[in-house]
Scaffold this motif. Structure first.
Motif, mmCIF file in Angstrom:
data_model
loop_
_atom_site.group_PDB
_atom_site.id
_atom_site.type_symbol
_atom_site.label_atom_id
_atom_site.label_comp_id
_atom_site.label_asym_id
_atom_site.label_seq_id
_atom_site.Cartn_x
_atom_site.Cartn_y
_atom_site.Cartn_z
ATOM 1 N N SER A 199 -30.465 8.798 15.832
ATOM 2 C CA SER A 199 -29.615 8.098 16.799
ATOM 3 C C SER A 199 -29.286 6.689 16.324
ATOM 4 O O SER A 199 -28.150 6.214 16.465
ATOM 5 N N GLU B 222 -26.745 6.941 13.485
ATOM 6 C CA GLU B 222 -25.399 7.303 13.952
ATOM 7 C C GLU B 222 -24.856 6.325 14.990
ATOM 8 O O GLU B 222 -23.712 6.451 15.434
ATOM 9 N N LYS B 223 -25.716 5.358 15.412
ATOM 10 C CA LYS B 223 -25.334 4.345 16.404
ATOM 11 C C LYS B 223 -24.902 4.967 17.728
ATOM 12 O O LYS B 223 -23.999 4.473 18.409
ATOM 13 N N LYS B 224 -25.550 6.066 18.083
ATOM 14 C CA LYS B 224 -25.330 6.700 19.378
ATOM 15 C C LYS B 224 -26.517 7.601 19.685
ATOM 16 O O LYS B 224 -27.216 8.053 18.768
ATOM 17 N N VAL B 225 -26.768 7.830 20.957
ATOM 18 C CA VAL B 225 -27.893 8.684 21.359
ATOM 19 C C VAL B 225 -27.541 10.137 21.060
ATOM 20 O O VAL B 225 -26.544 10.658 21.559
ATOM 21 N N LEU B 226 -28.358 10.773 20.221
ATOM 22 C CA LEU B 226 -28.107 12.161 19.849
ATOM 23 C C LEU B 226 -28.909 13.091 20.750
ATOM 24 O O LEU B 226 -30.134 13.165 20.650
#
Length: 312
Positions: A69, A72-76
């Motif tokens: 996460s 990717e700079k986002k919550v996976l």
């Protein structure tokens, strides 16, 4: 850089990362024993050992997903596609392999357990070549497997005796765990080409860890003495699983099963050497037998990968 140089460089990178995985896994054995002692988990208390493993793998999965996460700079959050592939890998690897392995180890000798565990790499390569048929079985691969397995036998027989007894809950369960390992290796090789191997690894670890924890608790297991040092140990073991299995999954995504699995024979050697260094049993690891085992394993790895160089 020529094509041959590119091939040699790629082979070297695969070898380096695979050996890093084996060193990390090898370090886990003495650390697990230390963790059992600190948390008062008896050697015969299989249920508590499964709880210990479950907590470790749950944390490992969460760490992998957090890392992914951040990258990717986002919550996976695993979606249906990831779950579709993660469930069978989870059932084969984290649940199937380790549930049967922990019970089997409690009902057989360390020598036989170590030798049968060495079969897992052999089984993975045979499955890839003869059942799934996503690569071809060659004389080189067979010879490499035989040499690698011979190294595992040598390292486990050093100064110890081997009896021919066989029980379902002992040797049988360890063999089942290695079949599960072989199946999971094939599944990771296939599924990691369809979804992110990092997210796949984190998801299956989290699910499998939760399942193992619940199974262990259901069997009456528990962790008796939770201390700051014990928490650090579990965190380290979780990091070992998170890093090693994720790297292994990435290697399987981009290489033939045989090219990666053959390095698994290095794992028992690392376990013996690192256990000796950490637990103070140096004389048991550094002798002629361990040198012979190392040479056999290295010869097996070279033979399997030598063909890949020639093809390119």
């Amino acid at each position: 850089m020529t094509q041959k140089q590119n091939t040699l460089t790629k082979t070297g990178i695969v070898a380096l990362l695979a050996c890093v995985c084996c060193i990390l896994w090898g370090s886990a054995i003495p650390v697990i024993k230390t963790g059992y002692r600190l948390m008062e988990v008896d050697a015969a208390d299989t249920a508590s050992q499964i709880v210990f493993a479950g907590v470790r793998f749950t944390l490992a999965g969460l760490l992998v997903l957090i890392f992914a996460s951040i990258r990717e700079k986002k919550v996976l959050i695993p979606d249906r596609t990831i779950l579709k592939y993660a469930v069978p890998v989870c059932l084969a690897q984290t649940v199937g392999q380790y549930f049967f392995f922990y019970i089997g180890v409690a009902h057989t000798s360390g020598v036989k357990g170590g030798i049968i565990t060495g079969l897992g790499n052999f089984i993975a390569i045979l499955m890839a070549c003869l059942i799934v048929r996503n690569e071809r079985m060659t004389g080189r691969k067979m010879a490499g497997c035989v040499l690698g397995f011979a190294g595992v036998v040598v390292i486990n027989l050093m100064g110890k005796s081997l009896d021919m007894g066989f029980t379902l809950t002992g040797e049988g369960f360890i063999l089942i765990s290695q079949v599960a390992y072989g199946i999971s290796t094939i599944l990771i090789n296939i599924y990691s080409k369809k979804v992110s191997p990092v997210v796949l690894s984190g998801t299956q670890f989290t699910m499998g860890g939760v399942v193992l924890t619940l199974i262990g608790i259901g069997m009456g297991g528990h962790l008796g003495n939770i201390t700051a040092v014990g928490v650090v140990i579990i965190f380290y073991l979780a990091m070992v699983s998170a890093v090693a299995y994720t790297l292994w999954s990435v290697l399987l995504a981009w290489n033939d099963v045989s090219k990666v699995a053959i390095f698994g024979f290095v794992n028992p050697l690392c376990s013996v050497i690192l256990s000796a260094l950490i637990l103070g049993e140096v004389k048991q690891a550094f002798n002629t037998g361990s040198l012979v085992a190392l040479l056999l394993v290295c010869a097996g790895i070279y033979i399997v990968n030598c063909k890949a160089k020639q093809k390119n």
